[in-house]
Scaffold this active site. Structure first.
Site, PDB file in Angstrom:
ATOM      1  N   TYR A  53      -1.841  -0.009  10.304  1.00 37.62           N
ATOM      2  CA  TYR A  53      -2.117  -0.666   9.021  1.00 37.62           C
ATOM      3  C   TYR A  53      -0.908  -0.507   8.087  1.00 37.62           C
ATOM      4  CZ  TYR A  53      -3.580  -0.913   4.162  1.00 37.62           C
ATOM      5  OH  TYR A  53      -3.622  -1.186   2.814  1.00 37.62           O
ATOM      6  N   LYS A  62       1.928  -3.344   6.453  1.00 43.07           N
ATOM      7  CA  LYS A  62       2.329  -3.492   5.044  1.00 43.07           C
ATOM      8  C   LYS A  62       3.848  -3.341   4.912  1.00 43.07           C
ATOM      9  CE  LYS A  62      -1.601  -4.525   3.384  1.00 43.07           C
ATOM     10  NZ  LYS A  62      -1.824  -5.872   2.843  1.00 43.07           N
ATOM     11  N   SER A  69       0.823  -1.207   0.000  1.00 45.80           N
ATOM     12  CA  SER A  69       0.000   0.000   0.000  1.00 45.80           C
ATOM     13  C   SER A  69       0.857   1.258   0.000  1.00 45.80           C
ATOM     14  CB  SER A  69      -0.847  -0.013   1.272  1.00 45.80           C
ATOM     15  OG  SER A  69      -1.483   1.220   1.454  1.00 45.80           O
TER      16      SER A  69
HETATM   17  C1  UD1 Z   1      -5.238   4.638   2.816  1.00 44.92           C
HETATM   18  C2  UD1 Z   1      -3.885   4.417   2.175  1.00 44.92           C
HETATM   19  C3  UD1 Z   1      -4.038   3.485   1.000  1.00 44.92           C
HETATM   20  C4  UD1 Z   1      -4.702   2.203   1.476  1.00 44.92           C
HETATM   21  C5  UD1 Z   1      -6.048   2.515   2.086  1.00 44.92           C
HETATM   22  C6  UD1 Z   1      -6.654   1.266   2.676  1.00 44.92           C
HETATM   23  C7  UD1 Z   1      -2.513   6.404   2.509  1.00 44.92           C
HETATM   24  C8  UD1 Z   1      -1.970   7.632   1.877  1.00 44.92           C
HETATM   25  N1  UD1 Z   1      -3.312   5.667   1.734  1.00 44.92           N
HETATM   26  O1  UD1 Z   1      -6.006   5.270   1.873  1.00 44.92           O
HETATM   27  O2  UD1 Z   1      -2.777   3.187   0.455  1.00 44.92           O
HETATM   28  O3  UD1 Z   1      -4.856   1.308   0.408  1.00 44.92           O
HETATM   29  O4  UD1 Z   1      -5.857   3.417   3.157  1.00 44.92           O
HETATM   30  O5  UD1 Z   1      -7.889   1.543   3.248  1.00 44.92           O
HETATM   31  O6  UD1 Z   1      -2.238   6.061   3.634  1.00 44.92           O
HETATM   32  N2  UD1 Z   1     -12.295  10.763   3.100  1.00 44.92           N
HETATM   33  C9  UD1 Z   1     -13.249  11.705   3.471  1.00 44.92           C
HETATM   34  N3  UD1 Z   1     -14.440  11.259   3.960  1.00 44.92           N
HETATM   35  C10 UD1 Z   1     -14.722   9.924   4.112  1.00 44.92           C
HETATM   36  C11 UD1 Z   1     -13.745   8.967   3.736  1.00 44.92           C
HETATM   37  C12 UD1 Z   1     -12.536   9.415   3.246  1.00 44.92           C
HETATM   38  O7  UD1 Z   1     -13.029  12.908   3.351  1.00 44.92           O
HETATM   39  O8  UD1 Z   1     -15.827   9.595   4.599  1.00 44.92           O
HETATM   40  C13 UD1 Z   1     -11.010  11.231   2.574  1.00 44.92           C
HETATM   41  C14 UD1 Z   1      -9.843  10.833   3.463  1.00 44.92           C
HETATM   42  O9  UD1 Z   1      -9.592  11.812   4.415  1.00 44.92           O
HETATM   43  C15 UD1 Z   1      -8.739  10.714   2.427  1.00 44.92           C
HETATM   44  C16 UD1 Z   1      -9.444  10.351   1.129  1.00 44.92           C
HETATM   45  O10 UD1 Z   1     -10.814  10.613   1.335  1.00 44.92           O
HETATM   46  O11 UD1 Z   1      -8.141  11.966   2.262  1.00 44.92           O
HETATM   47  C17 UD1 Z   1      -9.277   8.887   0.775  1.00 44.92           C
HETATM   48  O12 UD1 Z   1      -9.591   8.129   1.946  1.00 44.92           O
HETATM   49  P1  UD1 Z   1      -9.690   6.547   1.914  1.00 44.92           P
HETATM   50  O13 UD1 Z   1     -10.551   6.131   0.783  1.00 44.92           O
HETATM   51  O14 UD1 Z   1     -10.080   6.091   3.272  1.00 44.92           O
HETATM   52  O15 UD1 Z   1      -8.240   6.079   1.570  1.00 44.92           O
HETATM   53  P2  UD1 Z   1      -6.813   6.557   2.192  1.00 44.92           P
HETATM   54  O16 UD1 Z   1      -6.941   6.773   3.644  1.00 44.92           O
HETATM   55  O17 UD1 Z   1      -6.247   7.620   1.339  1.00 44.92           O
END
Ligand code: UD1
Length: 394
Positions: free
Chosen positions: A206, A210, A158
């Protein structure tokens, strides 16, 4: 649960996919079948549903009906990859009749290991559960694979291994998180840059599972030249197969962005909480490298091929799977609104624990060493996702 095991006592090659009914797993299983390889899935249904198997098969069969040719075989076993007695029985079933260097070959010619927990916030609350499942399970599994001479291994890693290095780099390069010291020629005068072992940026358990998983695999490859291991660092997979038959359907409360957007689009949830609008990005919301899951799945075919051909010196390589382009959370909301024609109400909330502001892949290693490049856009992913929802609701 082992049925029809006797059927597999032939010398045909098979690819073993753990977590093959999950979001990335199901899309990858489909692409492996489309690429003409038989698949054995191991999935304990902890975050997936049994009917996904029939869906994969119907899309794969439709594909071969269209292009001509016979769909490869697939079987599914509803067991945990951590249940050593079951996995031993399975590997026993796929033993080959042939020997190589005095050791019995396996008909399993490659493994893609998806089965793992992946919710960042949950991992902060329950670290031991994450270490047990993602790492203890991995070590036992590798032990068993070694015993059965199954040594071509693709590991789901990841972008989380980069952690907050992401906020200090425009593009995340594989050598920034490395398991051996690397000398890289950089700059116009090709001055050498030395990258040291380790990762200083990981923000959550997490991500550490990885990173440690990669480190274990790197040590294993160093100890025995028989192994060919590729760790694929996924950025943010989104969308679904264009057929609309496979999608992201997490059990429990979703935490990844698109599954939450889906809850809002279907009216189950009132609004999307955007975690922070004060990040150092143009619109203040976090930036991610969103990659269409079918592109990501096809990256595994390239990796499997490279592992099976022993393409990497030392038998170990880390490779990013991303697009090289970042989009903000608000841009994703706009793309999903454009694809669906519906409004996605949002509410700005506090930053989420463990998040980083921006995370975008350097993609040159994947292009150069795997010959793989993504082809789909964020809007393609949102359109395919909307199509899936329409079919699901019909
Ligand atoms: C993280 C990891 C990614 C991993 C994934 C597994 C990092 C940079 N990335 O992804 O490699 O595969 O976890 O789950 O660590 N968001 C909102 N509202 C929501 C949900 C998400 O604003 O309700 C935003 C989060 O703050 C983030 C983005 O959307 O900025 C993506 O979030 P998410 O889909 O959870 O993935 P990551 O946390 O980026």
């Amino acid at each position: 649960m082992f049925d029809n095991t006797i059927l597999h006592r032939t010398n045909e090659p098979w690819i073993l996919i753990t977590g093959g009914l999950g979001f990335i797993g199901s899309h990858t299983t489909l692409e492996v079948l489309k690429a003409g390889q038989n698949v054995v899935i191991v999935d304990d249904l902890s975050n997936s549903f049994p009917d996904v198997f029939q869906r994969i098969m119907s899309v794969a069969e439709a594909h071969f009906a269209k292009i001509g040719g016979i769909c490869p075989k697939a079987v599914v076993h509803h067991v945990s990859y951590q249940h050593t007695p079951s996995m031993r029985l399975l590997l026993e079933t796929y033993r080959s009749m042939d020997f190589i260097h005095g050791k019995q070959r396996s008909n399993i010619t490659g493994v893609i290991h998806f089965a793992s927990f992946k919710a960042v916030e949950e991992s902060i609350r329950q670290p031991l559960r994450y270490y047990r499942h993602n790492l203890n399970g991995l070590v036992d599994f590798l032990d068993l694979l070694e015993e059965y001479n199954v040594k071509n291994f693709v590991f789901s890693s990841s972008a989380a291994v980069y952690g907050n290095l992401a906020d200090k780099s425009d593009f995340l390069r594989e050598e920034q998180v490395s398991h051996e010291e690397e000398l890289i020629r950089e700059g116009i005068d090709s001055t050498n840059t030395r990258f040291h072992l380790g990762s200083t940026g990981i923000t959550n358990p997490y991500g550490r599972t990885k990173y440690f998983g990669e480190a274990i695999l790197s040590d294993l490859a160093r100890s025995d030249p028989g192994w060919n291991i590729i760790c694929l660092r996924y950025f943010n997979p989104v969308g679904c197969d264009a057929s609309g038959m496979l999608g992201e359907d997490p059990k429990g409360v979703p935490s990844n962005l698109l599954p939450v957007v889906v809850k809002v689009l279907t009216g189950e949830w009132k609004e999307l909480q955007v975690f922070g609008n004060d990040w150092d990005t143009p619109d203040g919301s976090p930036i991610r490298d969103f990659i269409h899951v079918s592109d990501l799945a096809r990256g595994h075919i390239a990796a499997l091929d490279a592992a099976q051909h022993g393409d990497f010196a030392g038998g170990f390589r880390t490779i990013n799977l991303g697009t090289g382009s970042g989009h903000s959370v608000l841009e994703v909301v706009a793309a999903m609104e454009a694809a669906s024609g519906r409004k996605v109400p949002i509410k700005i909330s506090r930053r989420r624990a463990g998040d980083v502001g921006s995370s975008v892949a350097a993609t040159d290693r994947a292009a150069r060493e795997l010959g793989w490049k993504p082809t789909e856009t964020l809007l393609d992913a949102c359109t395919d996702l909307w199509n899936y929802l329409q079919i699901r609701e019909a």
